[in-house]
Write a protein that holds these residues in place. Structure first.
Motif, PDB file in Angstrom:
ATOM      1  N   ARG A 292      -4.624 -15.653  44.777  1.00 49.99           N
ATOM      2  CA  ARG A 292      -4.215 -14.864  43.630  1.00 49.99           C
ATOM      3  C   ARG A 292      -5.185 -14.991  42.467  1.00 49.99           C
ATOM      4  O   ARG A 292      -5.337 -14.064  41.685  1.00 49.99           O
ATOM      5  N   TRP A 293      -5.844 -16.132  42.339  1.00 51.64           N
ATOM      6  CA  TRP A 293      -6.763 -16.312  41.209  1.00 51.64           C
ATOM      7  C   TRP A 293      -8.166 -15.791  41.504  1.00 51.64           C
ATOM      8  O   TRP A 293      -9.078 -15.946  40.691  1.00 51.64           O
ATOM      9  N   CYS A 294      -8.328 -15.163  42.671  1.00 51.84           N
ATOM     10  CA  CYS A 294      -9.663 -14.718  43.073  1.00 51.84           C
ATOM     11  C   CYS A 294     -10.213 -13.638  42.144  1.00 51.84           C
ATOM     12  O   CYS A 294     -11.344 -13.735  41.668  1.00 51.84           O
ATOM     13  N   ILE A 295      -9.414 -12.585  41.894  1.00 53.82           N
ATOM     14  CA  ILE A 295      -9.904 -11.474  41.075  1.00 53.82           C
ATOM     15  C   ILE A 295     -10.200 -11.917  39.638  1.00 53.82           C
ATOM     16  O   ILE A 295     -11.264 -11.580  39.103  1.00 53.82           O
ATOM     17  N   PRO A 296      -9.315 -12.686  38.970  1.00 53.74           N
ATOM     18  CA  PRO A 296      -9.688 -13.183  37.630  1.00 53.74           C
ATOM     19  C   PRO A 296     -10.968 -14.015  37.640  1.00 53.74           C
ATOM     20  O   PRO A 296     -11.763 -13.940  36.699  1.00 53.74           O
ATOM     21  N   ALA A 297     -11.182 -14.773  38.712  1.00 51.76           N
ATOM     22  CA  ALA A 297     -12.411 -15.562  38.785  1.00 51.76           C
ATOM     23  C   ALA A 297     -13.631 -14.661  38.913  1.00 51.76           C
ATOM     24  O   ALA A 297     -14.674 -14.912  38.294  1.00 51.76           O
ATOM     25  N   PHE A 298     -13.511 -13.627  39.743  1.00 51.30           N
ATOM     26  CA  PHE A 298     -14.615 -12.672  39.860  1.00 51.30           C
ATOM     27  C   PHE A 298     -14.907 -12.017  38.510  1.00 51.30           C
ATOM     28  O   PHE A 298     -16.073 -11.834  38.131  1.00 51.30           O
ATOM     29  N   MET A 299     -13.855 -11.639  37.780  1.00 55.90           N
ATOM     30  CA  MET A 299     -14.060 -10.989  36.487  1.00 55.90           C
ATOM     31  C   MET A 299     -14.693 -11.956  35.491  1.00 55.90           C
ATOM     32  O   MET A 299     -15.536 -11.564  34.685  1.00 55.90           O
ATOM     33  N   ALA A 300     -14.294 -13.236  35.545  1.00 58.94           N
ATOM     34  CA  ALA A 300     -14.893 -14.222  34.640  1.00 58.94           C
ATOM     35  C   ALA A 300     -16.384 -14.397  34.935  1.00 58.94           C
ATOM     36  O   ALA A 300     -17.219 -14.447  34.015  1.00 58.94           O
ATOM     37  N   LEU A 301     -16.749 -14.445  36.220  1.00 56.59           N
ATOM     38  CA  LEU A 301     -18.163 -14.548  36.579  1.00 56.59           C
ATOM     39  C   LEU A 301     -18.931 -13.300  36.156  1.00 56.59           C
ATOM     40  O   LEU A 301     -20.089 -13.382  35.734  1.00 56.59           O
ATOM     41  N   MET A 302     -18.281 -12.145  36.264  1.00 61.35           N
ATOM     42  CA  MET A 302     -18.924 -10.900  35.842  1.00 61.35           C
ATOM     43  C   MET A 302     -19.232 -10.933  34.349  1.00 61.35           C
ATOM     44  O   MET A 302     -20.314 -10.511  33.916  1.00 61.35           O
ATOM     45  N   VAL A 303     -18.294 -11.446  33.550  1.00 63.56           N
ATOM     46  CA  VAL A 303     -18.503 -11.533  32.102  1.00 63.56           C
ATOM     47  C   VAL A 303     -19.658 -12.483  31.795  1.00 63.56           C
ATOM     48  O   VAL A 303     -20.513 -12.198  30.946  1.00 63.56           O
ATOM     49  N   VAL A 304     -19.711 -13.620  32.491  1.00 64.88           N
ATOM     50  CA  VAL A 304     -20.813 -14.565  32.289  1.00 64.88           C
ATOM     51  C   VAL A 304     -22.143 -13.921  32.670  1.00 64.88           C
ATOM     52  O   VAL A 304     -23.155 -14.048  31.964  1.00 64.88           O
ATOM     53  N   ASN A 305     -22.152 -13.209  33.778  1.00 61.73           N
ATOM     54  CA  ASN A 305     -23.372 -12.542  34.244  1.00 61.73           C
ATOM     55  C   ASN A 305     -23.878 -11.531  33.215  1.00 61.73           C
ATOM     56  O   ASN A 305     -25.057 -11.520  32.853  1.00 61.73           O
ATOM     57  N   LEU A 306     -22.966 -10.677  32.723  1.00 62.83           N
ATOM     58  CA  LEU A 306     -23.361  -9.693  31.724  1.00 62.83           C
ATOM     59  C   LEU A 306     -23.761 -10.354  30.408  1.00 62.83           C
ATOM     60  O   LEU A 306     -24.646  -9.871  29.703  1.00 62.83           O
ATOM     61  N   GLY A 307     -23.113 -11.464  30.078  1.00 61.55           N
ATOM     62  CA  GLY A 307     -23.465 -12.170  28.851  1.00 61.55           C
ATOM     63  C   GLY A 307     -24.871 -12.730  28.890  1.00 61.55           C
ATOM     64  O   GLY A 307     -25.619 -12.645  27.903  1.00 61.55           O
ATOM     65  N   LEU A 308     -25.259 -13.308  30.034  1.00 60.56           N
ATOM     66  CA  LEU A 308     -26.620 -13.817  30.176  1.00 60.56           C
ATOM     67  C   LEU A 308     -27.632 -12.684  30.084  1.00 60.56           C
ATOM     68  O   LEU A 308     -28.697 -12.822  29.468  1.00 60.56           O
ATOM     69  N   TYR A 309     -27.300 -11.555  30.703  1.00 68.14           N
ATOM     70  CA  TYR A 309     -28.210 -10.403  30.632  1.00 68.14           C
ATOM     71  C   TYR A 309     -28.311  -9.872  29.205  1.00 68.14           C
ATOM     72  O   TYR A 309     -29.404  -9.590  28.702  1.00 68.14           O
TER      73      TYR A 309
ATOM     74  N   MET B  62     -26.978  -4.344  36.445  1.00 68.52           N
ATOM     75  CA  MET B  62     -25.555  -4.314  36.083  1.00 68.52           C
ATOM     76  C   MET B  62     -24.860  -5.634  36.377  1.00 68.52           C
ATOM     77  O   MET B  62     -23.651  -5.747  36.191  1.00 68.52           O
ATOM     78  N   GLY B  63     -25.586  -6.603  36.875  1.00 68.09           N
ATOM     79  CA  GLY B  63     -24.957  -7.823  37.347  1.00 68.09           C
ATOM     80  C   GLY B  63     -24.807  -7.777  38.861  1.00 68.09           C
ATOM     81  O   GLY B  63     -25.027  -6.752  39.509  1.00 68.09           O
ATOM     82  N   LEU B  64     -24.407  -8.902  39.434  1.00 72.07           N
ATOM     83  CA  LEU B  64     -24.293  -8.993  40.891  1.00 72.07           C
ATOM     84  C   LEU B  64     -23.003  -8.377  41.418  1.00 72.07           C
ATOM     85  O   LEU B  64     -22.975  -7.852  42.534  1.00 72.07           O
ATOM     86  N   LEU B  65     -21.926  -8.411  40.649  1.00 72.44           N
ATOM     87  CA  LEU B  65     -20.646  -7.924  41.168  1.00 72.44           C
ATOM     88  C   LEU B  65     -20.672  -6.430  41.485  1.00 72.44           C
ATOM     89  O   LEU B  65     -20.166  -6.023  42.531  1.00 72.44           O
ATOM     90  N   PRO B  66     -21.213  -5.545  40.644  1.00 68.60           N
ATOM     91  CA  PRO B  66     -21.273  -4.131  41.034  1.00 68.60           C
ATOM     92  C   PRO B  66     -22.079  -3.899  42.309  1.00 68.60           C
ATOM     93  O   PRO B  66     -21.723  -3.026  43.116  1.00 68.60           O
ATOM     94  N   LEU B  67     -23.162  -4.683  42.523  1.00 70.14           N
ATOM     95  CA  LEU B  67     -23.917  -4.548  43.762  1.00 70.14           C
ATOM     96  C   LEU B  67     -23.087  -5.011  44.953  1.00 70.14           C
ATOM     97  O   LEU B  67     -23.114  -4.399  46.036  1.00 70.14           O
ATOM     98  N   MET B  68     -22.320  -6.088  44.777  1.00 66.17           N
ATOM     99  CA  MET B  68     -21.428  -6.542  45.831  1.00 66.17           C
ATOM    100  C   MET B  68     -20.384  -5.478  46.145  1.00 66.17           C
ATOM    101  O   MET B  68     -20.067  -5.220  47.312  1.00 66.17           O
TER     102      MET B  68
END
Length: 859
Positions: free
Chosen positions: A457-474, A301-307
């Motif tokens: 404040r920009w932490c959550i959008p950054a996490f979501m952007a990394l999540m999208v990149v992670n899922l895109g690579l998968y 599912m990507g790294l963020l759901p495991l985190m």
């Protein structure tokens, strides 16, 4: 946020589904792969054709010499999306069904997360993780599984609304959602998900019940919803249960139960995807080489759901934590243990649970794991004030993924060998390199963000952007991002095959290892033969008649019991054609190798046997190992393609002389087989037979089919690519009279998709009409005779096929199939639909009356 603001993420999810599944159709491509191509799509086309002719989709006459269609589950014959195939072109119906399935799954989880009080974009992130990653994405190759799983979030929505309902009307509406979800899960044709999807729903119900406003009413309405859902799906599961009793699954062994369980070592692939290869796209170019097959073990599912899973573990002891996360930790852990199957004590115990022990595909419990991880990811992203407090726990999956990557860097073959449990080559070990280094980069990015961006404040959008990149690579390595050309929907590409096979007799394909998949897809292997109108003695599905399977062995894909090709079984099944690999008759002996002695043929006195080579060879020399008790005369004869004898030599074999070598004339060409005739009065044993060609190649006649496919029962027709085709010269046809009691004047096989047969019989004595159609409970014959009432005769078993007792005189016979419990299921389903429709109507009236009472209070 306003309601229109809440709708934008949902609309975006639907737009993604349209882009992925309908967009490729405009450029001549379609989302068909694997089991969807060779099973689910053809069966749904068949269902649409049957419904279009005005019949219920009850019988599939194209596979397994005839088999139940509705009761076989795989077709999802009465699932609403399957009905689209009767109203529009199959390719469009398939794509719209995919879009609807994606939308149901995405919107279901989105609505559930919104109901949990999450912000719309956090809910959309959780929904995207659920639909674009993990098992939901990997199982698109099994459309019935995904269709069933897409309704599980709506069952959660139903429970959520029941727990928060303030009146009977709201409880009724919530139960209607649950009943609809349960009914659709049952109608989808996936028995496994009907059980596995119940687990997260039950866990969430137990969590929500203590918080409900009225627990007694909630329990009552939940039971009511399950009952109505079971009624809606009765038309599917009642005939299905009756067929299961007759099928090979009526008695499940533990080995069968555990056959598709995920080995615990493959849990490492939840942290590093494509560690054992992939689909040949994106992250890896080498096909998957691990245990099972890749869709069954895809849970990444990507790294963020495991985190999120580890970060929310504090829910078990912190009062200010996300309390609802507890239930999803339980669902994730229970699902993972169940996916391991019989490798755990819990799996062994589940095998003894009635009903559950009949299921295999335990690895599909990963759908529960991924659903839980998606919910936890959304909860963690939404509660940004709590997310950073637990950053130490969130780093655990990063450490695990980093450890796997570090171990791979030190010993690639060792890590891959440990995870797969197989001996591998260095080339296969390198297959994981792109996925490993992509994981390393993501681990570093997530770790930096986790360490330096806390409480910003920009932490959550950054996490979501990394999540999208992670899922895109998968997703770049997934098969559904690479649609298949629509040319695969043409059925058989060989005009000669279509003309020769269609409607005249049945075909068998012997290639259990799927070594020639490309040519077999072009020919129309089961169940692709439905598209080309070719009838087959095989099939590709989850259940088949137990007696039929025992006689033919035709259940595993492209398998058939070799022994069943010799004798009366192929004749009674009207098996007219056989396709096989030449290596199943003779195998080339490489230089330096010794010819194996796997052949054991016994020839009695004055008996002969034909041995096919499986290919045309220019034979220069024959070498036969014969064991004889006394001096024996043996005739060796070579055969041309059409059965004509070419050259023949008689030799004498002495007891002390085993090896017989015969040289042939130089002009001898294109032999297809060898005949060995025992001319003596004693039996002889043939231990080995090899041929030497003029090109210096040696072949050993020890293939699996060679002892059973013999002339003149089977005649060689031609080699087509790397396949060889034989024709059965002794078939009985579609129907005949038993014991020859009078001639069968005429037989017209209608094959009105439902397997019906119309026969006109004129005899002077009562006879038995034998029909080359697999036996199943529910077949009967309507016998029309001049000036006499219609006679209804149930089918009787005649080996693996069926027969009917006919009276003397002229009879016109019509066959019909109706599963024993079909009418009960139909009536129950209609009653369930009436109840489902009446619930919101009655609830709306209740709400209206309550609103009126509030406007006009009593004096």
């Amino acid at each position: 946020m306003s309601m229109p603001g809440r709708h934008w993420p949902a609309a975006a999810l639907i737009a993604v589904g349209l882009l992925i599944f309908v967009g490729p159709l405009a450029v001549g491509r379609i989302g068909l792969w694997g089991d969807n191509l060779i099973q689910n799509f053809p069966l749904r086309v068949l269902v649409g054709h049957i419904i279009d002719t005005g019949h219920f989709p009850l019988w599939n006459s194209f596979d397994w010499s005839g088999t139940p269609l509705l009761a076989g589950f795989n077709a999802g014959a009465l699932y609403p999306l399957t009905l689209l195939f009767a109203a529009m072109p199959p390719s469009l119906a398939w794509c719209l069904g995919e879009v609807f399935t994606f939308a149901v799954g995405a919107l279901g989880l989105y609505c559930f997360l919104i109901g949990e009080g999450l912000k719309p974009w956090s809910a959309a992130a959780g929904s995207m993780v659920w639909t674009a990653g993990g098992a939901f994405s990997g199982q698109w190759v099994h459309i019935a599984t995904v269709q069933s799983a897409s309704w599980v979030p709506w069952a959660l929505v139903s429970i959520q609304r029941m727990a928060r309902a303030s009146g009977v009307a709201e409880l009724a509406l919530a139960s209607a959602i649950g009943a609809l979800a349960a009914g659709m899960i049952l109608l989808s044709g996936s028995p496994e998900m009907a059980v596995y999807g119940f687990i997260p729903a039950l866990c969430y119900f137990c969590f929500a019940l203590p918080h409900a406003a009225n627990r007694a009413y909630m329990i009552l309405m939940a039971v009511f919803a399950v009952a109505v859902g079971a009624m809606i799906g009765a038309v599917q599961w009642l005939p299905g249960l009756d067929f299961i009793v007759q099928s090979q699954r009526s008695q499940s062994t533990f080995a069968f139960f555990n056959s598709f369980a995920m080995p615990p070592r493959l849990t490492a692939m939840l942290f590093v995807p494509y560690l054992l290869g992939g689909y040949g796209y994106g992250a890896t170019a080498i096909p998957y080489f691990g245990p099972l097959n890749l869709p069954e073990v895809s849970g990444y599912m990507g790294l963020l759901p495991l985190m999120a899973f580890f970060a929310t573990l504090s829910a078990w002891w912190r009062k200010n934590s996300i309390s609802s996360a507890r239930v999803w930790h339980v669902v994730a852990m229970v699902g993972l243990v169940l996916a391991w199957g019989g490798d755990t004590p819990m799996g062994v115990a589940m095998y003894h649970v009635p009903g559950y022990g009949l299921l295999r595909d335990q690895s599909r419990n990963l759908l529960e794991v991924d659903l839980a991880l998606a919910v936890l990811a959304a909860l963690w992203l939404d509660r940004s004030s709590l997310a950073m407090v637990n950053s130490r726990w969130a780093g655990i999956p990063l450490a695990v993924a980093g450890a796997v990557a570090a171990a791979y860097a030190m010993s690639a073959r060792g890590v891959v060998r440990w995870v797969s449990g197989l001996s591998i080559s260095s080339v296969q070990a390198r297959a994981a390199a792109p996925a490993v280094w992509a994981t390393v980069a993501l681990v570093v990015a997530f770790a930096l963000l986790l360490g330096f961006a806390a409480r910003r404040r920009w932490c959550i959008p950054a996490f979501m952007a990394l999540m999208v990149v992670n899922l895109g690579l998968y997703a770049s390595g997934q098969y559904w991002t690479h649609p298949t050309p629509t040319t695969v929907l043409r059925g058989a590409h060989e005009p000669w095959l279509t003309h020769s096979f269609r409607g005249k007799s049945r075909i068998a394909i012997y290639d259990p290892s799927l070594s020639e998949k490309t040519i077999l897809d072009a020919v129309g292997q089961p169940d692709l033969n439905v598209l080309s109108g070719v009838y087959s003695v095989q099939g590709y599905g989850s259940i088949v008649s137990k007696r039929y399977f025992g006689a033919t062995g035709a259940h595993a894909q492209l398998a058939y019991k070799p022994r069943a090709l010799h004798g009366q079984i192929p004749n009674s099944l009207n098996l007219g054609w056989l396709m096989a690999r030449p290596d199943d008759f003779s195998r080339q002996i490489k230089p330096g190798q010794r010819a194996p002695r796997h052949l054991t043929l016994t020839l009695r006195s004055h008996q002969s046997t034909w041995m096919y080579l499986g290919r045309l060879l220019t034979i220069q020399q024959l070498r036969v190992v014969i064991s004889a008790p006394i001096s024996a005369g043996v005739r060796l004869t070579t055969m041309k393609a059409q059965g004509r004898r070419m050259s023949s030599k008689i030799i004498t074999v002495h007891p002390q002389q085993e090896h017989v070598v015969v040289s042939l004339p130089d002009h001898h060409r294109n032999a297809i087989g060898i005949q060995v005739t025992n001319l003596s009065d004693a039996a002889i044993d043939i231990r080995q037979a090899t041929v030497l060609t003029r090109q210096g190649q040696r072949y050993s006649l020890d293939g699996q089919l060679m002892p059973y496919v013999r002339y003149p029962h089977w005649r060689y027709i031609k080699n087509m690519g790397r396949m060889v085709i034989f024709r059965n010269m002794q078939t009985h046809g579609w129907a005949w009279l038993q014991n020859g009691a009078g001639p069968l004047q005429s037989v017209r096989v209608s094959h009105q998709i439902q397997g019906g047969l119309v026969a006109e019989v004129h005899t002077t004595t009562p006879v038995q009409l034998v029909v080359s159609q697999s036996y199943a409970r529910g077949w009967c014959a309507y016998i029309y005779r001049p000036s006499k009432p219609v006679l209804v005769v149930p089918a009787t078993r005649h080996g693996v096929i069926q027969s009917y007792r006919l009276p003397a005189g002229f009879s016109r016979v019509y066959l019909r199939y109706r599963p024993p419990l079909f009418m009960w299921g139909m009536v129950t389903t209609l009653a369930g639909l009436v109840l489902l429709i009446s619930i919101p109507v009655m609830a709306r009236r209740q709400i209206k009356y309550t609103f009126t009472d509030r406007l006009n209070p009593a004096p």
